[in-house]
Motif scaffolding. Structure first.
Motif, PDB file in Angstrom:
ATOM      1  N   PRO A 111      11.290  -0.174  -3.216  1.00  0.00           N
ATOM      2  CA  PRO A 111      11.235  -0.283  -4.477  1.00  0.00           C
ATOM      3  C   PRO A 111      12.618   0.407  -5.300  1.00  0.00           C
ATOM      4  O   PRO A 111      12.991  -0.171  -6.481  1.00  0.00           O
ATOM      5  CB  PRO A 111      10.023   0.699  -4.896  1.00  0.00           C
ATOM      6  N   ALA A 112      13.177   1.409  -4.847  1.00  0.00           N
ATOM      7  CA  ALA A 112      14.358   1.992  -5.158  1.00  0.00           C
ATOM      8  C   ALA A 112      15.654   0.756  -5.145  1.00  0.00           C
ATOM      9  O   ALA A 112      16.338   0.716  -6.142  1.00  0.00           O
ATOM     10  CB  ALA A 112      14.705   3.100  -4.290  1.00  0.00           C
ATOM     11  N   VAL A 113      15.585   0.209  -4.047  1.00  0.00           N
ATOM     12  CA  VAL A 113      16.641  -0.865  -3.967  1.00  0.00           C
ATOM     13  C   VAL A 113      16.426  -2.064  -4.733  1.00  0.00           C
ATOM     14  O   VAL A 113      17.462  -2.512  -5.401  1.00  0.00           O
ATOM     15  CB  VAL A 113      16.585  -1.149  -2.602  1.00  0.00           C
ATOM     16  N   VAL A 114      15.264  -2.576  -4.858  1.00  0.00           N
ATOM     17  CA  VAL A 114      15.116  -3.871  -5.752  1.00  0.00           C
ATOM     18  C   VAL A 114      15.137  -3.213  -7.227  1.00  0.00           C
ATOM     19  O   VAL A 114      15.957  -4.176  -7.918  1.00  0.00           O
ATOM     20  CB  VAL A 114      13.565  -4.206  -5.646  1.00  0.00           C
ATOM     21  N   ASP A 115      14.822  -2.164  -7.774  1.00  0.00           N
ATOM     22  CA  ASP A 115      15.185  -1.760  -9.163  1.00  0.00           C
ATOM     23  C   ASP A 115      16.666  -1.611  -9.360  1.00  0.00           C
ATOM     24  O   ASP A 115      17.196  -2.267 -10.211  1.00  0.00           O
ATOM     25  CB  ASP A 115      14.688  -0.506  -9.419  1.00  0.00           C
ATOM     26  N   ASP A 132      14.724   9.297  -7.705  1.00  0.00           N
ATOM     27  CA  ASP A 132      15.627   8.251  -8.238  1.00  0.00           C
ATOM     28  C   ASP A 132      16.262   7.842  -7.076  1.00  0.00           C
ATOM     29  O   ASP A 132      16.106   8.299  -5.847  1.00  0.00           O
ATOM     30  CB  ASP A 132      16.621   9.142  -9.185  1.00  0.00           C
ATOM     31  N   PHE A 133      17.224   6.696  -7.154  1.00  0.00           N
ATOM     32  CA  PHE A 133      18.047   6.069  -6.351  1.00  0.00           C
ATOM     33  C   PHE A 133      18.746   6.977  -5.236  1.00  0.00           C
ATOM     34  O   PHE A 133      18.596   7.009  -3.967  1.00  0.00           O
ATOM     35  CB  PHE A 133      18.911   4.782  -6.966  1.00  0.00           C
ATOM     36  N   GLU A 134      19.498   8.095  -5.928  1.00  0.00           N
ATOM     37  CA  GLU A 134      20.395   8.832  -5.165  1.00  0.00           C
ATOM     38  C   GLU A 134      19.634   9.534  -4.192  1.00  0.00           C
ATOM     39  O   GLU A 134      19.900   9.778  -3.222  1.00  0.00           O
ATOM     40  CB  GLU A 134      21.155   9.472  -6.009  1.00  0.00           C
ATOM     41  N   THR A 135      18.672  10.193  -4.642  1.00  0.00           N
ATOM     42  CA  THR A 135      17.903  11.012  -3.918  1.00  0.00           C
ATOM     43  C   THR A 135      17.277  10.378  -2.827  1.00  0.00           C
ATOM     44  O   THR A 135      17.092  10.774  -1.612  1.00  0.00           O
ATOM     45  CB  THR A 135      16.626  11.740  -4.748  1.00  0.00           C
ATOM     46  N   THR A 136      16.756   8.993  -2.945  1.00  0.00           N
ATOM     47  CA  THR A 136      16.042   8.346  -2.062  1.00  0.00           C
ATOM     48  C   THR A 136      17.020   7.843  -0.921  1.00  0.00           C
ATOM     49  O   THR A 136      16.757   8.121   0.313  1.00  0.00           O
ATOM     50  CB  THR A 136      15.549   6.906  -2.657  1.00  0.00           C
ATOM     51  N   LEU A 137      18.290   7.598  -1.280  1.00  0.00           N
ATOM     52  CA  LEU A 137      19.314   7.210  -0.442  1.00  0.00           C
ATOM     53  C   LEU A 137      19.752   8.476   0.352  1.00  0.00           C
ATOM     54  O   LEU A 137      19.875   8.451   1.764  1.00  0.00           O
ATOM     55  CB  LEU A 137      20.518   6.467  -1.189  1.00  0.00           C
ATOM     56  N   ALA A 138      19.875   9.669  -0.255  1.00  0.00           N
ATOM     57  CA  ALA A 138      20.212  10.749   0.437  1.00  0.00           C
ATOM     58  C   ALA A 138      19.257  11.245   1.464  1.00  0.00           C
ATOM     59  O   ALA A 138      19.467  11.763   2.450  1.00  0.00           O
ATOM     60  CB  ALA A 138      20.565  11.883  -0.441  1.00  0.00           C
TER      61      ALA A 138
END
Ligand code: GSH
Length: 205
Positions: A111-115, A132-138
């Motif tokens: 969902p984070a990548v698609v958003d 949020d995207f940054e937290t998910t990626l980290a």
């Protein structure tokens, strides 16, 4: 309904069902493929919607029962073909982390990548499935630093999901460059199942 031990995979090359095809190969499971032509809209026909009313692939049929949603399919198949050793069993301390990283893919990362790909703001934190995207990626990259696999030294079905997913996600340049992700994708791409699945898909084309 058939109760055959053969797994039927509803598949289209270049789609999320590709990961399940990799998993079947990694597990050495008996399987057959039923092609769904997404471009022709076969996923939306009443015949296919009788399998998955969502009109989405992958779906599998095994022992007469349908399973949809990639994460559920990975958990199911890796447990069903447990001899391959790709699922830490109940009682193994790695069982929880294994399920965590499978679920994290479907409920947070995708969902984070698609958003982000759609240039949509993350939902307000309290409503967002992924913060949020940054937290998910980290969270992902910190885990991969402990690699080479998501569970450290142990390769599992979670790596089949993440290896195939990060391959297409990085190919579409949907993530900022991260050496640890490049290394992880390269490790995944060196698996023998990569060539087998490529040959299978080429024969289908
Ligand atoms: N929630 C599903 C998503 C599957 C999905 O989006 N599949 C795509 C192919 S990559 C699809 O079937 N697209 C056809 C369509 O939406 O018409 C899962 O996790 O398996």
């Amino acid at each position: 309904m058939t109760t055959s031990p053969t797994v039927t995979l509803y598949h289209s090359p270049q789609s999320r069902s590709n990961g399940v095809l990799h998993l079947l190969e990694e597990l050495g499971a008996p399987y057959e493929l039923k092609l769904v032509n997404l471009r022709a809209g076969e996923q939306l026909t009443p015949k296919y919607r009788a399998i998955n009313p969502m009109g989405k692939i992958p779906a599998i049929v095994h022992r007469g029962a349908v399973t949809t949603e990639q994460v559920a399919i990975y958990v199911y198949l890796a447990d069903e073909f447990a001899k391959a050793g790709l699922a830490p069993p109940i009682g193994d301390p790695l069982r929880g982390p294994y399920l965590r990283w499978l679920a994290f893919y479907g409920s947070c990362f995708e969902p984070a990548v698609v958003d982000r790909a759609q240039k949509r703001e993350a939902p307000p934190r309290a409503m967002s499935p992924y913060a949020d995207f940054e937290t998910t990626l980290a969270t992902l990259t910190d885990q991969l630093e402990k690699g080479p696999y998501l569970l450290g030294e142990r390769f599992s079905a979670a790596d089949v999901l993440w290896g195939t997913a990060l391959t297409w996600i990085t190919a579409f340049k949907l993530l900022p460059n991260a050496p640890v992700i490049e290394r992880y994708v390269a490790t995944w791409q060196a698996r023998p199942s990569i060539a087998r699945v490529a040959a299978r898909n080429a024969a289908l084309a």
